[in-house]
Motif scaffolding. Sequence first.
Motif, PDB file in Angstrom:
ATOM      1  N   GLY A  16      20.227  -1.947  69.026  1.00 55.00           N
ATOM      2  CA  GLY A  16      21.338  -1.193  69.600  1.00 55.00           C
ATOM      3  C   GLY A  16      21.248  -1.036  71.105  1.00 55.00           C
ATOM      4  O   GLY A  16      21.899  -0.168  71.684  1.00 55.00           O
ATOM      5  N   SER A  72      22.307  -2.992  73.668  1.00 54.18           N
ATOM      6  CA  SER A  72      23.554  -3.242  74.391  1.00 54.18           C
ATOM      7  C   SER A  72      24.562  -2.131  74.113  1.00 54.18           C
ATOM      8  O   SER A  72      25.324  -1.747  75.002  1.00 54.18           O
ATOM      9  N   THR A 118      21.992 -11.819  75.211  1.00 46.91           N
ATOM     10  CA  THR A 118      20.641 -11.299  75.029  1.00 46.91           C
ATOM     11  C   THR A 118      19.577 -12.321  75.435  1.00 46.91           C
ATOM     12  O   THR A 118      18.437 -12.214  75.041  1.00 46.91           O
TER      13      THR A 118
HETATM   14  P1  GDP Z   1      20.917  -5.225  70.745  1.00 44.57           P
HETATM   15  O1  GDP Z   1      20.630  -6.563  70.165  1.00 44.57           O
HETATM   16  O2  GDP Z   1      19.656  -4.391  70.778  1.00 44.57           O
HETATM   17  O3  GDP Z   1      21.548  -5.294  72.093  1.00 44.57           O
HETATM   18  O4  GDP Z   1      21.883  -4.475  69.779  1.00 44.57           O
HETATM   19  P2  GDP Z   1      23.434  -4.302  69.849  1.00 44.57           P
HETATM   20  O5  GDP Z   1      23.791  -3.146  70.714  1.00 44.57           O
HETATM   21  O6  GDP Z   1      24.075  -5.596  70.139  1.00 44.57           O
HETATM   22  O7  GDP Z   1      23.740  -3.856  68.354  1.00 44.57           O
HETATM   23  C1  GDP Z   1      23.403  -4.647  67.281  1.00 44.57           C
HETATM   24  C2  GDP Z   1      24.324  -4.329  66.106  1.00 44.57           C
HETATM   25  O8  GDP Z   1      24.096  -3.016  65.677  1.00 44.57           O
HETATM   26  C3  GDP Z   1      25.791  -4.391  66.501  1.00 44.57           C
HETATM   27  O9  GDP Z   1      26.522  -4.964  65.450  1.00 44.57           O
HETATM   28  C4  GDP Z   1      26.187  -2.968  66.675  1.00 44.57           C
HETATM   29  O10 GDP Z   1      27.540  -2.734  66.377  1.00 44.57           O
HETATM   30  C5  GDP Z   1      25.288  -2.259  65.686  1.00 44.57           C
HETATM   31  N1  GDP Z   1      24.990  -0.917  66.077  1.00 44.57           N
HETATM   32  C6  GDP Z   1      24.481  -0.495  67.253  1.00 44.57           C
HETATM   33  N2  GDP Z   1      24.338   0.847  67.254  1.00 44.57           N
HETATM   34  C7  GDP Z   1      24.808   1.281  66.034  1.00 44.57           C
HETATM   35  C8  GDP Z   1      24.940   2.560  65.446  1.00 44.57           C
HETATM   36  O11 GDP Z   1      24.583   3.603  66.032  1.00 44.57           O
HETATM   37  N3  GDP Z   1      25.439   2.608  64.185  1.00 44.57           N
HETATM   38  C9  GDP Z   1      25.818   1.482  63.538  1.00 44.57           C
HETATM   39  N4  GDP Z   1      26.292   1.587  62.311  1.00 44.57           N
HETATM   40  N5  GDP Z   1      25.703   0.269  64.051  1.00 44.57           N
HETATM   41  C10 GDP Z   1      25.229   0.179  65.297  1.00 44.57           C
END
Ligand code: GDP
Length: 741
Positions: free
Chosen positions: A50, A52, A71
């Motif tokens: 999460g 991003s 990423t």
């Molecule tokens: P990153 O790879 O760490 O940058 O993660 P992202 O922010 O791209 O999130 C990865 C996935 O997790 C995405 O599909 C987001 O929509 C989902 N996601 C992120 N935060 C949450 C949250 O608080 N609740 C839910 N249900 N999904 C989330």
Amino acid sequence: MGNMVESTPFEEKPSLGNLSILTKVDKLRELIGTKVALPQLVVVGDQSSGKSSVLEGLTNFGFPRDAELCTRYATQITCRREKEEIINVSIIPHDEASAGEQARIKKFYRSLKAMTPESLAEVFTEANEVMGIKSSTKATLPDGTTLPAFSEHILKIEKLGPDENHFTVIDVPGIFRKETEGITTEADIELVRNMVKKYMKDPRTIILAIMPSNVDPATQEILKLAKEADPLMTRTMAVLTKPDLAIERVMQQIAIDHVNGKRGDLVLGYYIVKNRGPDDAHKTLKQGQADEKKFFSESPWSSLRNTERAGMEALKKRVRDLLTELIKKEFPKLKTDVARELSTLKSDLNKMGPSRDHQDAQRAYLNKICQSFQALVRDALNAYYAGNKIFAERHDLRLITRIVEMNEIYSDTMLAHGHTRPFSSDSIPKEETVSRISTPVGSADRARRAPKPDDGTYPELEEILDDSLEVIEDVSDEDDIMDYIARVYRDSRGQDLGTFSNALVSTMFKEQSKNWKNITLDYVKRVIWIVHHFIFEAIKESCPDERVRDELWNGFLLEELQKAYREAISRVMFLLEVEHDGQPLTLNHYFNDALQRAQSGRLVDAIKELGSETSIRAPEGSTNKYENGIFLTHAQLHNLSFNMANSEHVQEYMHDILKSYYKVSRKRFVDVVCQQVVNYDLLHGKCNPLKIFNTEMVLELTDEQLDAIAAEDIPVKRRREKLERDISSFQEAWKVLKGSG
Ligand code: GDP
Ligand code: MG
């Protein structure tokens, strides 16, 4: 870091003072962000934890939804208040990239007035292309090399607008543990982990560790990595995401306990946010914020209401506050750091000497080497061994001393072994043994210590030194010189009456001096070796750059040196031809003196032999009463003159002439060889080898030759360019820090 922990009342709009200090740090980030630890906020965590989403919440910058796109490299987002709303995207090149690569990458710049998902996706695709990483449409280059999945360049996004608050945060690729066929490899796993570690280790970095709420933080690798980088855990803050996915009661309680500060050992504590999930793709950021508010107002999360640690709004306040505080606290120290780094860089560049990318600089560089070489030559020829410390350690480089030694050895060897048969010693007074500082034993010792010219140290000399010496048959000890002369006399006797031809002297002299060639060549070769060795070592000392030295030596000097040595050898051959093979000649009165002394010596001997010892009364007034003398009868006197007329007498006369001439000739030859071959040809003459590398030679080099010798090779060039670039960045940074930037 202690200061950082205390919370201060958050000002929604920073004062002008703050703004300027924040702007300054942003400028520094641009200039020296990759070289000096700047106060910064870095978001780290596993892939898909999460990050991003949190970044989007903090900055209102919405990344393109396509996960593959954003990423693969660190992304730096800076928000700043400006009148106009605009988004600028550029790339900060990796520090280690070449100058050309850096220039190419810096050219990338996109400005977006209105941010739509489509336009953003396009810019990101272009940026990926510039960074040269693989995408779903492009995985290999035309030549077949696979593109890397990750890049160490940094994507820089500036988000300007009237409603922005000054804030910068960096998103780093997420840690992952499994390779994905065709996209990521085993090596990539390590690469990303190292990248994350690098970002976390700066002491002025606040680490935002993102973890989903549906796993126990105690088991999270990212916290372990954070603890390595921040052992006291004073600059690490944890952010729990996806609370909506923690459905089990136990998991919820674990998350709540962490946020409440009942678990975990982070000084900055745990925060919790709920972002839009994959199913909320259609919702706007605003709708997502409304959802979050609602989510935290419901059980069990509502229990966190008073912690001010639940929800993006609370996190945002806290994080901005922390960053501003940190910047204020660290700002004065930054000045010291920048000043120190600047002076280190300058001294590093200084150590490299002036740049050599154009002709004048190259010529000046070579001239400097040449001058220091010539200074060594001067000192070595003048025996001024205090001139350079190298002479203290390297006695083999004390050139003139080594040569004087060789001269002495040569002269001694010629005296002791130059002749084929020893002269009969009775008739001529024994040659005075030359008194030397060292005993003959010492000189033999030195001869042994002197380098053997064919020892293989300098293969380039082989051809010159290798013209093989003549094989000379040993003359047996029984073969007395008088027997030899008698043989020569008998074999060539003409009708001369008590005389002999000049050609006979010449023949005898050649025979008597046939060792000269070998002794002299051996001496000259040793001297050549010593001179060559000196030149080689002196150039090594004067020119520390190995590539330049090789180029200079092999490309320019060696041929000329060989020519000079050959010249010396050919002069030896000439002198031998004149002295050894030519007509005997001397105007030196010493020859006549010696001959007369020998002749009268023989007469005296004959008288002594015939006459009888007697003594007569001494004249009045002398101290002794009697004086000793020789008494001859008339008959004896008659007999004496008879003896002098026979052939034996002619042979004795031949011997005396040969001996007298040989001695004059030997001394003359040794002197001439030392003076002409060694002193002139090898040490002091117009074209001597020590003079070949001189300023005129440097001046006469063509531009191409100069470039071949003195141009800097690529790594040196690169290093210099990087230092120059860094210095100019640091100078700019210094101006910013002092307030004039
Ligand atoms: P990153 O790879 O760490 O940058 O993660 P992202 O922010 O791209 O999130 C990865 C996935 O997790 C995405 O599909 C987001 O929509 C989902 N996601 C992120 N935060 C949450 C949250 O608080 N609740 C839910 N249900 N999904 C989330
Ligand atoms: Mg991401």
